[in-house]
Scaffold this active site. Sequence first.
Site, PDB file in Angstrom:
ATOM      1  CG  HIS A   1     -19.555   8.327  24.465  1.00  0.00           C
ATOM      2  ND1 HIS A   1     -19.562   8.236  23.086  1.00  0.00           N
ATOM      3  CD2 HIS A   1     -20.079   7.154  24.926  1.00  0.00           C
ATOM      4  CE1 HIS A   1     -20.051   7.060  22.735  1.00  0.00           C
ATOM      5  NE2 HIS A   1     -20.385   6.391  23.827  1.00  0.00           N
TER       6      HIS A   1
ATOM      7  CG  HIS B   1     -22.377   3.203  23.396  1.00  0.00           C
ATOM      8  ND1 HIS B   1     -21.102   3.677  23.667  1.00  0.00           N
ATOM      9  CD2 HIS B   1     -22.227   1.849  23.240  1.00  0.00           C
ATOM     10  CE1 HIS B   1     -20.240   2.674  23.691  1.00  0.00           C
ATOM     11  NE2 HIS B   1     -20.891   1.556  23.445  1.00  0.00           N
TER      12      HIS B   1
ATOM     13  CB  CYS C   1     -22.348   9.092  21.106  1.00  0.00           C
ATOM     14  SG  CYS C   1     -21.691  10.739  21.466  1.00  0.00           S
TER      15      CYS C   1
END
Length: 354
Positions: free
Chosen positions: A316, A328, A268
Amino acid sequence: MAVTALICAAVLLAAPGTAQARPLASPAEPTPQTPRSLEDVRKEIDRLYRQAARATDAYNAAEEKAKKQSRDIVKLAREVVRGQEKLDRLKAQAGAAARAQYRGGGMPPEAQLMLSDDPQQFLRGTRQVRQGQHATKGLLAELTRTQDDLKTYAADASSHWKKLDSLREKKAKAKKEIEEKIAAAEKLESKLKKEERERLRKLEEEAAYKRQKAWLDSGALTGGDRADGVGAGGKATTGQGKKAIRYATAQIGKPYEWGAEGPGSYDCSGLTSQAWAAAGRGIPRTSQEQWKRLPRVDVKDMRPGDLIIYWKDASHVGMYLGDGAMVHAPRPGRHVTMAGAGSMPILGVVRPGG
């Protein structure tokens, strides 16, 4: 809200006719535990992958610090080499001075001067002696400083090596945890039948859709947010932001891989850091450092190109695209994709560009 509508419609079309989850095993089958529902399995898999994400952030942070320590060690090694060369030159000069004194019968210049009968030679010699004394003191002082510098370099290098060893241990520990969590999640999923795996994915999509809908219903995007480069606060995305978005969206379809920064795969924060690097703006490598070090903005004021940090531990990150959507790299087994910006719990928003 075109992008939001597309995301929500896709999830709704993919959702099963019933959200009720059935047990994985038949009640008639002997089992030491109460059979878990598919929803329980989904939550457990999600938990394991989130733990892997935290460990990935720890690994990436240790990796970045280890790279810096390695660069510092190389720099110190060069300083040591230069310092040793300088020390050798100074010792050679000191040796030449000692040999010159030996050739003069071992008598100090001051004594030789006092024995001179020539007044002019005496005056010239006085000035030369003073210059020689000054040069000798300077040489000795420089020798001492150089030796001290070398000792400092050696101590610094030793400290950097210790830190590097510690970082390597942290990396190894984080890597082990990542692999264990991913293996446990994959093992859980591998026990499911094909139709159960399909239903599991639909349950994941349903959960994401519900969170996204609740987020939108909360009025988070009130303020005219659009997918044309203008954010909720009415501020246009910068040229750098547009470049970062182009980079990130061009990676859609590439696989997630923990610790990866492209070009074939990403995790990510690898995706977001590389996207902004491509736009000419270096940012921290990990989602936690991005959260700590980049300027924060209110969710209601975010604009395309901003980074959305998720979960309380900042484990994240995704890039906001506008119109309630983000791009993402989700988790192992998935690919870089677009999703609802509110499909996970939002910790906050940071802005790499000005």
